[in-house]
Design an enzyme around this catalytic site. Sequence first.
Site, PDB file in Angstrom:
ATOM      1  N   ARG A  54       0.976  -1.284   0.032  1.00  0.00           N
ATOM      2  CA  ARG A  54      -0.112  -0.057   0.162  1.00  0.00           C
ATOM      3  C   ARG A  54       0.840   1.383   0.104  1.00  0.00           C
ATOM      4  O   ARG A  54       1.756   1.333   0.899  1.00  0.00           O
ATOM      5  CB  ARG A  54      -0.877   0.048   1.272  1.00  0.00           C
ATOM      6  CG  ARG A  54      -1.919  -0.705   1.179  1.00  0.00           C
ATOM      7  CD  ARG A  54      -3.023  -0.546   2.235  1.00  0.00           C
ATOM      8  NE  ARG A  54      -2.424   0.005   3.709  1.00  0.00           N
ATOM      9  CZ  ARG A  54      -3.434   0.347   4.724  1.00  0.00           C
ATOM     10  NH1 ARG A  54      -4.642   0.321   4.562  1.00  0.00           N
ATOM     11  NH2 ARG A  54      -2.819   0.649   5.910  1.00  0.00           N
ATOM     12  N   ASP A 107       5.218  -6.026   9.448  1.00  0.00           N
ATOM     13  CA  ASP A 107       6.248  -5.843  10.052  1.00  0.00           C
ATOM     14  C   ASP A 107       6.324  -6.707  11.481  1.00  0.00           C
ATOM     15  O   ASP A 107       7.271  -6.961  11.838  1.00  0.00           O
ATOM     16  CB  ASP A 107       6.050  -4.366  10.660  1.00  0.00           C
ATOM     17  CG  ASP A 107       6.244  -3.181   9.815  1.00  0.00           C
ATOM     18  OD1 ASP A 107       6.969  -3.593   8.783  1.00  0.00           O
ATOM     19  OD2 ASP A 107       5.993  -2.039   9.869  1.00  0.00           O
TER      20      ASP A 107
HETATM   21  C1  PRP Z   1      -0.885  -4.798   4.306  1.00  0.00           C
HETATM   22  C2  PRP Z   1      -1.699  -6.272   4.298  1.00  0.00           C
HETATM   23  C3  PRP Z   1      -2.481  -6.134   2.984  1.00  0.00           C
HETATM   24  C4  PRP Z   1      -2.771  -4.638   3.038  1.00  0.00           C
HETATM   25  C5  PRP Z   1      -4.103  -4.389   3.565  1.00  0.00           C
HETATM   26  O1  PRP Z   1       0.241  -5.074   3.486  1.00  0.00           O
HETATM   27  O2  PRP Z   1      -0.971  -7.420   4.381  1.00  0.00           O
HETATM   28  O3  PRP Z   1      -2.074  -6.742   2.098  1.00  0.00           O
HETATM   29  O4  PRP Z   1      -1.887  -4.120   3.799  1.00  0.00           O
HETATM   30  O5  PRP Z   1      -4.558  -2.924   3.356  1.00  0.00           O
HETATM   31  P1  PRP Z   1      -5.868  -2.669   2.194  1.00  0.00           P
HETATM   32  O6  PRP Z   1      -6.706  -3.436   2.733  1.00  0.00           O
HETATM   33  O7  PRP Z   1      -6.145  -1.222   2.743  1.00  0.00           O
HETATM   34  O8  PRP Z   1      -5.098  -2.752   0.910  1.00  0.00           O
HETATM   35  P2  PRP Z   1       1.224  -3.953   3.324  1.00  0.00           P
HETATM   36  O9  PRP Z   1       0.953  -2.881   2.164  1.00  0.00           O
HETATM   37  O10 PRP Z   1       1.373  -3.315   4.638  1.00  0.00           O
HETATM   38  O11 PRP Z   1       2.417  -4.761   2.519  1.00  0.00           O
HETATM   39  P3  PRP Z   1       3.418  -5.746   3.231  1.00  0.00           P
HETATM   40  O12 PRP Z   1       2.533  -6.971   3.608  1.00  0.00           O
HETATM   41  O13 PRP Z   1       4.443  -5.881   2.274  1.00  0.00           O
HETATM   42  O14 PRP Z   1       4.054  -4.944   4.816  1.00  0.00           O
HETATM   43  N1  URA Z   2      -2.357  -3.427   6.995  1.00  0.00           N
HETATM   44  C1  URA Z   2      -1.959  -3.880   8.139  1.00  0.00           C
HETATM   45  O1  URA Z   2      -1.008  -4.553   8.260  1.00  0.00           O
HETATM   46  N2  URA Z   2      -2.553  -3.605   9.370  1.00  0.00           N
HETATM   47  C2  URA Z   2      -3.548  -2.871   9.003  1.00  0.00           C
HETATM   48  O2  URA Z   2      -4.283  -2.405  10.125  1.00  0.00           O
HETATM   49  C3  URA Z   2      -4.138  -2.182   7.748  1.00  0.00           C
HETATM   50  C4  URA Z   2      -3.262  -2.623   7.010  1.00  0.00           C
END
Ligand code: PRP
Ligand code: URA
Length: 211
Positions: free
Chosen positions: A106, A205
């Site tokens: 995101r 994270d």
């Molecule tokens: C997080 C999570 C989802 C997304 C959800 O990923 O694992 O993929 O956010 O948010 P949304 O419904 O608003 O799209 P992130 O973008 O943090 O990436 P990461 O898993 O690589 O840390």
């Molecule tokens: N992605 C996450 O990992 N946590 C949240 O709460 C929203 C998006």
Amino acid sequence: MAASHLTVVSHAAEQRHLVLHRGVETPTREFRQLVGEIATLLAYEATRTLETEPVPVQTPLETMEGRRIPRDTIVLVPILRAGLGMVDAVAALFPNAGVGHIGLYRNEETLEPVSYYFKIPPLGADKVYLVLDPMLATGGSASAAIAKLKDSGARHIRLVSLVAAPAGVERMKRDHPDVPVFIAALDRELNEHGYILPGLGDAGDRLFGTQ
Ligand code: PRP
Ligand code: URA
């Protein structure tokens, strides 16, 4: 159950895992283990209605007919990164499952998903794709991932997430009404940064010890 769009799986064991899982003090090792345990329970529900085929079994006393999901039916599709935390546990249930990967993150300002990777096993008309991502927040990432899967020909898709916000569930219902969604908890809302409240923080994270 897969006929309705949203299934909130509120098994007592799962609720106990979620309490531990959300805790800010829960260390990475335990957090990873809990993601796997909840993913296992969700995967049972998400596959409950899949068609099975007969398989002969020789017990010590006689031959009987058992049932099994046909080999090569299930494809696991984690959304990177956090979806990776669910793969091993679900693959333990379905050892023959193929695994595809969809890389999305995101944008922190716009909350729009940015795509960086897409690789899935060869398509098959009867394959069932379990899209894995612990968090369904705005729903942008899940919706984009599923749109990509559909573009490449996938037809039978189910989304498995641990924690969802109402906005994400609505987005999925609007963009992909044909995709059943299985979650362990439907939380209250999103904050101004698009994080789920009460939620559990940033799943990627917490799984990988980044921050
Ligand atoms: C997080 C999570 C989802 C997304 C959800 O990923 O694992 O993929 O956010 O948010 P949304 O419904 O608003 O799209 P992130 O973008 O943090 O990436 P990461 O898993 O690589 O840390
Ligand atoms: N992605 C996450 O990992 N946590 C949240 O709460 C929203 C998006």
